[in-house]
Design a protein around this motif. Structure first.
Motif, PDB file in Angstrom:
ATOM      1  N   GLN A  96      49.311  66.812  57.297  1.00  0.00           N
ATOM      2  CA  GLN A  96      47.978  66.308  57.622  1.00  0.00           C
ATOM      3  C   GLN A  96      47.966  64.801  57.881  1.00  0.00           C
ATOM      4  O   GLN A  96      46.901  64.218  58.083  1.00  0.00           O
ATOM      5  CB  GLN A  96      47.006  66.634  56.492  1.00  0.00           C
ATOM      6  CG  GLN A  96      46.823  68.136  56.280  1.00  0.00           C
ATOM      7  CD  GLN A  96      45.776  68.419  55.240  1.00  0.00           C
ATOM      8  OE1 GLN A  96      44.654  67.933  55.306  1.00  0.00           O
ATOM      9  NE2 GLN A  96      46.130  69.214  54.248  1.00  0.00           N
ATOM     10  N   GLN A  97      49.132  64.184  57.906  1.00  0.00           N
ATOM     11  CA  GLN A  97      49.176  62.732  58.065  1.00  0.00           C
ATOM     12  C   GLN A  97      48.770  62.315  59.478  1.00  0.00           C
ATOM     13  O   GLN A  97      49.175  62.927  60.464  1.00  0.00           O
ATOM     14  CB  GLN A  97      50.573  62.203  57.745  1.00  0.00           C
ATOM     15  CG  GLN A  97      50.672  60.689  57.718  1.00  0.00           C
ATOM     16  CD  GLN A  97      51.982  60.197  57.155  1.00  0.00           C
ATOM     17  OE1 GLN A  97      52.710  60.949  56.495  1.00  0.00           O
ATOM     18  NE2 GLN A  97      52.306  58.947  57.386  1.00  0.00           N
ATOM     19  N   GLN A  98      47.982  61.265  59.547  1.00  0.00           N
ATOM     20  CA  GLN A  98      47.542  60.696  60.811  1.00  0.00           C
ATOM     21  C   GLN A  98      48.230  59.352  61.033  1.00  0.00           C
ATOM     22  O   GLN A  98      48.397  58.575  60.101  1.00  0.00           O
ATOM     23  CB  GLN A  98      46.019  60.479  60.805  1.00  0.00           C
ATOM     24  CG  GLN A  98      45.194  61.742  60.656  1.00  0.00           C
ATOM     25  CD  GLN A  98      44.975  62.444  61.983  1.00  0.00           C
ATOM     26  OE1 GLN A  98      44.789  61.809  63.013  1.00  0.00           O
ATOM     27  NE2 GLN A  98      44.996  63.766  61.962  1.00  0.00           N
TER      28      GLN A  98
ATOM     29  N   GLY B 197      45.605  53.051  70.398  1.00  0.00           N
ATOM     30  CA  GLY B 197      44.231  52.776  69.995  1.00  0.00           C
ATOM     31  C   GLY B 197      43.466  53.970  69.497  1.00  0.00           C
ATOM     32  O   GLY B 197      42.242  53.915  69.377  1.00  0.00           O
ATOM     33  N   ALA B 198      44.145  55.068  69.190  1.00  0.00           N
ATOM     34  CA  ALA B 198      43.455  56.273  68.716  1.00  0.00           C
ATOM     35  C   ALA B 198      44.270  56.950  67.630  1.00  0.00           C
ATOM     36  O   ALA B 198      45.477  56.741  67.506  1.00  0.00           O
ATOM     37  CB  ALA B 198      43.226  57.237  69.882  1.00  0.00           C
ATOM     38  N   ASN B 199      43.597  57.769  66.838  1.00  0.00           N
ATOM     39  CA  ASN B 199      44.296  58.537  65.820  1.00  0.00           C
ATOM     40  C   ASN B 199      45.189  59.592  66.472  1.00  0.00           C
ATOM     41  O   ASN B 199      44.831  60.174  67.506  1.00  0.00           O
ATOM     42  CB  ASN B 199      43.294  59.211  64.892  1.00  0.00           C
ATOM     43  CG  ASN B 199      42.611  58.230  63.980  1.00  0.00           C
ATOM     44  OD1 ASN B 199      43.213  57.270  63.517  1.00  0.00           O
ATOM     45  ND2 ASN B 199      41.331  58.443  63.720  1.00  0.00           N
TER      46      ASN B 199
ATOM     47  N   ASN C 167      50.389  45.588  54.799  1.00  0.00           N
ATOM     48  CA  ASN C 167      50.373  46.927  55.376  1.00  0.00           C
ATOM     49  C   ASN C 167      48.927  47.406  55.474  1.00  0.00           C
ATOM     50  O   ASN C 167      48.112  47.082  54.614  1.00  0.00           O
ATOM     51  CB  ASN C 167      51.202  47.880  54.494  1.00  0.00           C
ATOM     52  CG  ASN C 167      51.156  49.316  54.978  1.00  0.00           C
ATOM     53  OD1 ASN C 167      50.324  50.102  54.538  1.00  0.00           O
ATOM     54  ND2 ASN C 167      52.057  49.655  55.877  1.00  0.00           N
ATOM     55  N   ILE C 168      48.611  48.172  56.510  1.00  0.00           N
ATOM     56  CA  ILE C 168      47.293  48.785  56.641  1.00  0.00           C
ATOM     57  C   ILE C 168      47.440  50.253  56.287  1.00  0.00           C
ATOM     58  O   ILE C 168      48.152  50.985  56.969  1.00  0.00           O
ATOM     59  CB  ILE C 168      46.734  48.629  58.069  1.00  0.00           C
ATOM     60  CG1 ILE C 168      46.673  47.146  58.439  1.00  0.00           C
ATOM     61  CG2 ILE C 168      45.351  49.259  58.172  1.00  0.00           C
ATOM     62  CD1 ILE C 168      46.308  46.885  59.871  1.00  0.00           C
ATOM     63  N   ASN C 169      46.781  50.692  55.205  1.00  0.00           N
ATOM     64  CA  ASN C 169      46.992  52.060  54.757  1.00  0.00           C
ATOM     65  C   ASN C 169      46.146  53.037  55.553  1.00  0.00           C
ATOM     66  O   ASN C 169      45.424  52.668  56.471  1.00  0.00           O
ATOM     67  CB  ASN C 169      46.758  52.195  53.235  1.00  0.00           C
ATOM     68  CG  ASN C 169      45.297  52.031  52.844  1.00  0.00           C
ATOM     69  OD1 ASN C 169      44.383  52.092  53.669  1.00  0.00           O
ATOM     70  ND2 ASN C 169      45.051  51.838  51.553  1.00  0.00           N
ATOM     71  N   ARG C 170      46.238  54.324  55.214  1.00  0.00           N
ATOM     72  CA  ARG C 170      45.589  55.350  56.026  1.00  0.00           C
ATOM     73  C   ARG C 170      44.061  55.302  55.935  1.00  0.00           C
ATOM     74  O   ARG C 170      43.377  55.912  56.750  1.00  0.00           O
ATOM     75  CB  ARG C 170      46.115  56.736  55.639  1.00  0.00           C
ATOM     76  CG  ARG C 170      46.122  56.999  54.127  1.00  0.00           C
ATOM     77  CD  ARG C 170      44.961  57.844  53.721  1.00  0.00           C
ATOM     78  NE  ARG C 170      44.959  58.041  52.287  1.00  0.00           N
ATOM     79  CZ  ARG C 170      43.853  57.963  51.551  1.00  0.00           C
ATOM     80  NH1 ARG C 170      42.715  57.629  52.103  1.00  0.00           N
ATOM     81  NH2 ARG C 170      43.899  58.179  50.262  1.00  0.00           N
ATOM     82  N   ARG C 171      43.512  54.559  54.966  1.00  0.00           N
ATOM     83  CA  ARG C 171      42.063  54.364  54.902  1.00  0.00           C
ATOM     84  C   ARG C 171      41.617  53.121  55.657  1.00  0.00           C
ATOM     85  O   ARG C 171      40.442  52.772  55.638  1.00  0.00           O
ATOM     86  CB  ARG C 171      41.620  54.277  53.434  1.00  0.00           C
ATOM     87  CG  ARG C 171      41.758  55.575  52.666  1.00  0.00           C
ATOM     88  CD  ARG C 171      41.124  55.481  51.290  1.00  0.00           C
ATOM     89  NE  ARG C 171      41.862  54.570  50.431  1.00  0.00           N
ATOM     90  CZ  ARG C 171      42.859  54.948  49.642  1.00  0.00           C
ATOM     91  NH1 ARG C 171      43.234  56.218  49.635  1.00  0.00           N
ATOM     92  NH2 ARG C 171      43.483  54.095  48.870  1.00  0.00           N
ATOM     93  N   GLY C 172      42.564  52.440  56.290  1.00  0.00           N
ATOM     94  CA  GLY C 172      42.223  51.228  57.018  1.00  0.00           C
ATOM     95  C   GLY C 172      42.110  50.006  56.132  1.00  0.00           C
ATOM     96  O   GLY C 172      41.590  48.976  56.551  1.00  0.00           O
TER      97      GLY C 172
END
Length: 238
Positions: free
Chosen positions: A52-54, A59-61, A195-200
């Protein structure tokens, strides 16, 4: 003396020859896990994005976890696989080098950029990762969180769940999808990883902190004050 030597070889040879081989049709679970002959197998030396990792690309998921799974499916195709066991992990899975014909599946996943070398356990595929990164293939054409860090951040957390769960990811804002390229000062003293995590969220990791070694740096800072002024906060250590 020779007689004793033969006796010793007789005793140890069954052990040396007992490396487990598992062969048969494969069911692909994700980019580094498969079922073969009733055994759940984790590919040796690699780490692929969770199902499920994005990631962020152009510029998009991007559903990089699903893409990694599809890549392994394509590599195997309809062929049988042969896996040579190396270890058993803490989840009871057999860790093995698996081949479809002569193709080393773990190596091929890293070469295509759809998995990274799992250097915590093996350096076998480091050169393959370097080649994929230089060629900006797969994950290296995107912004992504190292799979091991992703699992650590989501284990018992509130966003996505760890391997095998069904909770949907909360995607990062599009303004964070193309973070700055990691930089390091000429003196080599700027060692704080941003680092920018998966929650931004903008997080920084100090040397010696948990996950520092597995964190993929998107910015490097010389001091905590510099990191904080750039909008990053210190990683929370639990």
């Amino acid at each position: 003396m020779l007689k004793h030597l033969f006796a010793i070889l007789f005793l140890i040879s069954p052990v040396a020859a007992s490396a487990q081989v598992i062969a048969g049709q494969a069911e692909i679970i994700d980019g580094d896990t498969l079922h073969v002959a009733g055994e759940r197998i984790r590919l040796h030396g690699i780490d692929a994005p969770e199902s499920q990792q994005q990631c962020q690309r152009a510029g998009a998921n991007w559903a990089c976890g699903e893409e990694s799974t599809r890549q392994l499916e394509a590599l195997v195709g309809e062929r049988s696989v042969r896996c040579e066991a190396r270890d058993v992990d803490r989840y009871g899975r057999t860790v093995a080098v698996c081949r479809a014909g002569s193709l080393d599946l773990g190596q091929a996943m890293v070469q295509t950029g759809m998995a990274v070398a799992f250097t915590r356990y093996s350096t076998d595929y480091v050169a393959d990762e370097q080649g994929a990164r230089a060629g900006t293939r797969g994950l290296w054409a995107s912004s992504f969180v190292n799979p091991s860090q992703y699992r650590a951040e989501n284990r018992g957390g509130g966003g996505a769940v760890a391997r095998g769960g069904n909770t949907a990811l909360r995607t990062a804002p599009t303004t964070n999808t193309r973070p700055a390229i990691a930089t390091r000062s000429p003196s080599g003293t700027c060692l704080i990883k941003g680092n920018i995590n998966r929650r931004g969220e903008y997080i920084y990791h100090m040397p010696g902190m948990p996950y520092y070694d597995v964190t993929r740096a998107e910015r490097m800072f010389c001091s905590e004050a510099e990191a904080q002024s750039a909008g990053f906060r210190r990683a929370i250590v639990r």
